[in-house]
Scaffold this motif. Structure first.
Motif, short mmCIF file in Angstrom:
data_model
loop_
_atom_site.label_atom_id
_atom_site.label_comp_id
_atom_site.label_asym_id
_atom_site.label_seq_id
_atom_site.Cartn_x
_atom_site.Cartn_y
_atom_site.Cartn_z
N ALA A 222 46.37 4.59 83.26
CA ALA A 222 45.51 5.21 82.25
C ALA A 222 44.46 6.07 82.93
O ALA A 222 43.95 5.71 84.00
N VAL A 223 44.17 7.20 82.31
CA VAL A 223 43.11 8.08 82.76
C VAL A 223 42.07 8.13 81.65
O VAL A 223 42.39 8.47 80.50
N ILE A 224 40.86 7.75 81.99
CA ILE A 224 39.78 7.70 81.01
C ILE A 224 38.86 8.89 81.27
O ILE A 224 38.32 9.03 82.37
N ILE A 225 38.71 9.73 80.27
CA ILE A 225 37.86 10.91 80.38
C ILE A 225 36.54 10.60 79.69
O ILE A 225 36.52 10.17 78.53
N CYS A 226 35.44 10.80 80.43
CA CYS A 226 34.11 10.47 79.92
C CYS A 226 33.32 11.72 79.56
O CYS A 226 33.60 12.81 80.06
N ASP A 227 32.32 11.55 78.72
CA ASP A 227 31.48 12.67 78.31
C ASP A 227 30.58 13.17 79.43
O ASP A 227 30.00 14.25 79.33
N SER A 228 30.48 12.44 80.52
CA SER A 228 29.66 12.84 81.66
C SER A 228 30.46 13.69 82.66
O SER A 228 29.99 13.95 83.75
N ASP A 229 31.67 14.10 82.27
CA ASP A 229 32.57 14.89 83.10
C ASP A 229 33.19 14.07 84.24
O ASP A 229 33.71 14.61 85.19
N ILE B 43 36.07 11.29 85.51
CA ILE B 43 37.42 10.83 85.21
C ILE B 43 37.58 9.47 85.88
O ILE B 43 37.29 9.32 87.06
N ILE B 44 38.03 8.48 85.11
CA ILE B 44 38.21 7.12 85.63
C ILE B 44 39.69 6.79 85.59
O ILE B 44 40.35 6.95 84.56
N LEU B 45 40.22 6.32 86.73
CA LEU B 45 41.61 5.90 86.80
C LEU B 45 41.66 4.39 86.64
O LEU B 45 40.91 3.67 87.29
N ALA B 46 42.56 3.91 85.78
CA ALA B 46 42.69 2.48 85.53
C ALA B 46 44.15 2.06 85.70
O ALA B 46 45.07 2.86 85.49
N ALA B 47 44.36 0.81 86.07
CA ALA B 47 45.69 0.29 86.31
C ALA B 47 46.28 -0.42 85.08
O ALA B 47 47.33 -1.02 85.17
#
Length: 88
Positions: A54-61, A63-67
């Protein structure tokens, strides 16, 4: 901060209020976004060496990668939303 935190796997937690989108990492545009975030030092890798699911896109620009699967993260966010609604 309102305290709405979501577990994204392996002890990593993000603020549900900052999440804009949760997507799969398979498409070429998402892969480009990940590389651009890495180049700008805006990438947070929370996979702990596992495969990115999963790739989580945040409002702070950021990008968080999750397993964990995107559906799993979305379900956890939805659970937090319903719990917050019950408290109101």
């Amino acid at each position: 901060m309102s305290g709405r935190l979501v577990n994204i796997g392996f002890g990593s937690i993000v603020s549900a209020d900052r999440i804009v989108s949760i997507v799969s990492p398979e498409s070429a545009p998402i892969k480009r976004m990940i590389q651009e975030a890495r180049d700008r030092a805006r990438l947070i890798d929370a996979t702990f060496g596992r495969r990115t699911r999963a790739v989580i896109i945040c409002d702070s620009d950021h990008i968080i990668l999750a397993a964990v699967q995107p559906e799993t993260v979305a379900h956890r966010v939805a659970l937090k939303d319903s719990a917050t609604d019950d408290e109101d």
